[in-house]
Design a protein around this motif. Structure first.
Motif, mmCIF file in Angstrom:
data_model
loop_
_atom_site.group_PDB
_atom_site.id
_atom_site.type_symbol
_atom_site.label_atom_id
_atom_site.label_comp_id
_atom_site.label_asym_id
_atom_site.label_seq_id
_atom_site.Cartn_x
_atom_site.Cartn_y
_atom_site.Cartn_z
ATOM 1 N N LEU A 166 -17.902 3.891 -5.010
ATOM 2 C CA LEU A 166 -19.238 4.690 -5.273
ATOM 3 C C LEU A 166 -19.305 5.918 -6.123
ATOM 4 C CD1 LEU A 166 -20.486 4.281 -1.535
ATOM 5 C CD2 LEU A 166 -21.433 3.135 -3.608
ATOM 6 N N ASP A 167 -18.073 6.390 -6.481
ATOM 7 C CA ASP A 167 -17.931 7.667 -7.461
ATOM 8 C C ASP A 167 -18.356 7.451 -8.646
ATOM 9 O OD1 ASP A 167 -16.977 9.895 -8.483
ATOM 10 O OD2 ASP A 167 -15.484 10.090 -7.225
ATOM 11 N N PRO A 168 -19.375 7.869 -9.242
ATOM 12 C CA PRO A 168 -19.706 7.795 -10.642
ATOM 13 C C PRO A 168 -18.652 7.813 -11.635
ATOM 14 C CG PRO A 168 -21.591 9.021 -9.407
ATOM 15 C CD PRO A 168 -20.265 8.963 -8.550
ATOM 16 N N ALA A 169 -17.777 8.745 -11.415
ATOM 17 C CA ALA A 169 -16.683 9.141 -12.246
ATOM 18 C C ALA A 169 -15.761 7.789 -12.519
ATOM 19 C CB ALA A 169 -15.765 10.326 -11.671
ATOM 20 N N PHE A 170 -15.642 6.935 -11.495
ATOM 21 C CA PHE A 170 -14.898 5.932 -11.611
ATOM 22 C C PHE A 170 -15.874 4.479 -11.723
ATOM 23 C CE2 PHE A 170 -12.586 8.932 -9.024
ATOM 24 C CZ PHE A 170 -11.446 9.287 -10.034
ATOM 25 N N ALA A 171 -16.974 4.797 -12.473
ATOM 26 C CA ALA A 171 -17.848 3.414 -12.510
ATOM 27 C C ALA A 171 -17.163 2.264 -12.895
ATOM 28 C CB ALA A 171 -18.952 3.996 -13.283
ATOM 29 N N SER A 172 -16.195 2.495 -13.924
ATOM 30 C CA SER A 172 -15.666 1.270 -14.470
ATOM 31 C C SER A 172 -14.700 0.438 -13.404
ATOM 32 C CB SER A 172 -14.784 1.678 -15.648
ATOM 33 O OG SER A 172 -13.754 2.539 -15.151
ATOM 34 N N LEU A 173 -14.512 1.133 -12.598
ATOM 35 C CA LEU A 173 -13.676 0.352 -11.506
ATOM 36 C C LEU A 173 -14.357 -0.207 -10.301
ATOM 37 C CD1 LEU A 173 -10.682 3.073 -11.102
ATOM 38 C CD2 LEU A 173 -10.672 0.941 -12.487
ATOM 39 N N THR A 174 -15.792 -0.061 -10.324
ATOM 40 C CA THR A 174 -16.394 -0.323 -9.203
ATOM 41 C C THR A 174 -16.428 -1.952 -8.940
ATOM 42 O OG1 THR A 174 -18.009 1.733 -9.457
ATOM 43 C CG2 THR A 174 -19.056 -0.468 -8.400
ATOM 44 N N PRO A 175 -16.711 -2.630 -9.909
ATOM 45 C CA PRO A 175 -16.539 -4.035 -9.456
ATOM 46 C C PRO A 175 -15.314 -4.615 -9.058
ATOM 47 C CG PRO A 175 -17.466 -4.049 -11.864
ATOM 48 C CD PRO A 175 -16.992 -2.556 -11.438
ATOM 49 N N MET A 176 -14.205 -3.971 -9.388
ATOM 50 C CA MET A 176 -12.961 -4.261 -8.930
ATOM 51 C C MET A 176 -12.935 -3.856 -7.771
ATOM 52 S SD MET A 176 -9.097 -3.233 -10.285
ATOM 53 C CE MET A 176 -9.512 -1.059 -9.887
ATOM 54 N N THR A 207 -8.566 18.209 1.530
ATOM 55 C CA THR A 207 -8.322 17.903 0.133
ATOM 56 C C THR A 207 -9.694 17.281 -0.578
ATOM 57 O OG1 THR A 207 -7.597 15.783 0.577
ATOM 58 C CG2 THR A 207 -6.238 17.748 0.954
ATOM 59 N N LEU A 208 -10.808 16.887 0.070
ATOM 60 C CA LEU A 208 -11.710 16.225 -0.784
ATOM 61 C C LEU A 208 -12.858 17.150 -0.931
ATOM 62 C CD1 LEU A 208 -12.654 13.216 2.004
ATOM 63 C CD2 LEU A 208 -11.322 13.163 -0.294
ATOM 64 N N THR A 209 -13.302 16.752 -2.131
ATOM 65 C CA THR A 209 -14.491 17.807 -2.827
ATOM 66 C C THR A 209 -15.648 17.763 -2.117
ATOM 67 O OG1 THR A 209 -15.237 15.901 -4.475
ATOM 68 C CG2 THR A 209 -13.234 17.539 -4.993
ATOM 69 N N PRO A 210 -16.657 18.552 -2.172
ATOM 70 C CA PRO A 210 -17.960 18.392 -1.777
ATOM 71 C C PRO A 210 -18.686 17.093 -2.254
ATOM 72 C CG PRO A 210 -17.611 20.756 -2.326
ATOM 73 C CD PRO A 210 -16.523 19.958 -2.785
ATOM 74 N N GLU A 211 -18.377 16.556 -3.454
ATOM 75 C CA GLU A 211 -18.984 15.493 -4.031
ATOM 76 C C GLU A 211 -18.512 14.516 -3.289
ATOM 77 O OE1 GLU A 211 -19.572 18.903 -6.670
ATOM 78 O OE2 GLU A 211 -17.687 17.916 -5.756
ATOM 79 N N GLU A 212 -17.329 14.305 -2.976
ATOM 80 C CA GLU A 212 -16.612 13.215 -2.373
ATOM 81 C C GLU A 212 -17.088 13.177 -0.765
ATOM 82 O OE1 GLU A 212 -12.439 12.418 -4.642
ATOM 83 O OE2 GLU A 212 -12.578 14.314 -3.160
ATOM 84 N N LEU A 213 -17.180 14.228 -0.194
ATOM 85 C CA LEU A 213 -17.799 14.147 1.412
ATOM 86 C C LEU A 213 -19.286 13.917 1.346
ATOM 87 C CD1 LEU A 213 -16.322 17.603 2.336
ATOM 88 C CD2 LEU A 213 -15.577 15.420 2.927
ATOM 89 N N ALA A 214 -20.160 14.113 0.275
ATOM 90 C CA ALA A 214 -21.407 13.805 0.264
ATOM 91 C C ALA A 214 -21.590 12.138 0.339
ATOM 92 C CB ALA A 214 -22.168 14.431 -0.975
ATOM 93 N N LEU A 215 -20.498 11.443 -0.416
ATOM 94 C CA LEU A 215 -20.621 10.165 -0.418
ATOM 95 C C LEU A 215 -20.318 9.354 0.887
ATOM 96 C CD1 LEU A 215 -18.896 9.365 -3.856
ATOM 97 C CD2 LEU A 215 -21.107 9.312 -3.261
ATOM 98 N N LEU A 216 -19.647 9.988 1.738
ATOM 99 C CA LEU A 216 -19.456 9.300 3.132
ATOM 100 C C LEU A 216 -20.574 8.644 3.714
ATOM 101 C CD1 LEU A 216 -17.222 12.218 5.065
ATOM 102 C CD2 LEU A 216 -16.477 9.848 4.144
ATOM 103 N N PRO A 217 -21.891 8.742 3.947
ATOM 104 C CA PRO A 217 -22.787 7.984 4.526
ATOM 105 C C PRO A 217 -22.968 6.681 3.638
ATOM 106 C CG PRO A 217 -23.752 10.279 4.751
ATOM 107 C CD PRO A 217 -22.442 10.111 3.697
#
Length: 229
Positions: A166-176, A207-217
């Motif tokens: 779900l992380d936009p920074a890794f969008a290329s890996l999303t399907p995999m 160690t998680l960033t605020p952006e990573e924590l926001a993705l939990l739900p």
């Protein structure tokens, strides 16, 4: 589970050749490395857990010595499962199946305390913590290991898959990652009983960033959507 203690496990002037979020790895020789936590936390419990599962032939590096934040580990040769998957050498289905198999094998090992219903959980089993050696996958980084419920461990791995998917920074890996997650959940025990506890634990990970924590739900929703019906 006693250790032979020594003063100074690192050679003078040693420089790390590998880095994690909270630890560095130094070379001792061709067979052994030293991993040192930067915050100085002790590693004896982690070493004891690794030795425990190794007694049951679980694929984990041998532990030679422990002192404070330093642990001398068997040197492993091979790519991480993550790097192999990104390179296209391992398919998403294989990634999911490898994780499911590693968890099944871990869940079959009794908890060191002998507490009924408890197993040893890794707590951070994901593709960067699996090394593909010539002898097969080997699990590293047991810093979060503890006794607990197997569903918690499966849920934690699913959360990590979902986080990257779900992380936009890794969008290329999303399907995999979505395919790997689906395969993993289809071949694992149902993580639902441990999902809330795993999400709460992940939310306390400093160690998680605020952006990573926001993705939990959203991660929880993605996991539930991939559970077999």
């Amino acid at each position: 589970m006693d250790d032979v203690q020594a003063d100074g496990l690192l050679p003078e002037g040693a420089e790390p050749f590998a880095f994690g979020r909270d630890a560095d790895v130094y070379s001792l020789d061709e067979a052994w490395v030293v991993r040192r936590y930067r915050d100085g936390r002790p590693v004896r419990d982690e070493a004891d857990f690794m030795r425990w599962v190794r007694k049951y032939d679980y694929p984990v590096p041998a532990v030679r010595q422990v002192e404070g934040p330093d642990i001398v580990l068997e040197r492993l040769t091979g790519p991480t499962l993550a790097d192999a998957a990104i390179a296209g050498d391992v398919s998403p289905v294989e990634v999911g199946l490898i994780h499911a198999d590693l968890h099944r094998r871990l869940q079959a090992i009794p908890a060191p305390s002998g507490t009924a219903g408890q197993v040893l959980v890794h707590g951070d089993l994901h593709p960067y913590n699996v090394i593909l050696t010539a002898d097969g996958p080997v699990v590293i980084d047991w810093a979060n290991a503890e006794e607990g419920q197997p569903e918690f461990d499966v849920a934690m791995t699913a959360i990590i898959f979902a986080q990257v998917a779900l992380d936009p920074a890794f969008a290329s890996l999303t399907p995999m990652l979505r395919e790997a997650l689906s395969t993993y959940l289809a071949n694992s025990i149902n993580p639902t009983p441990g999902l809330d506890a795993a999400l709460a634990s992940r939310g306390r990970n400093i160690t998680l960033t605020p952006e990573e924590l926001a993705l939990l739900p959203a991660q929880a929703d993605l996991i539930r959507s991939h559970l077999p019906t």
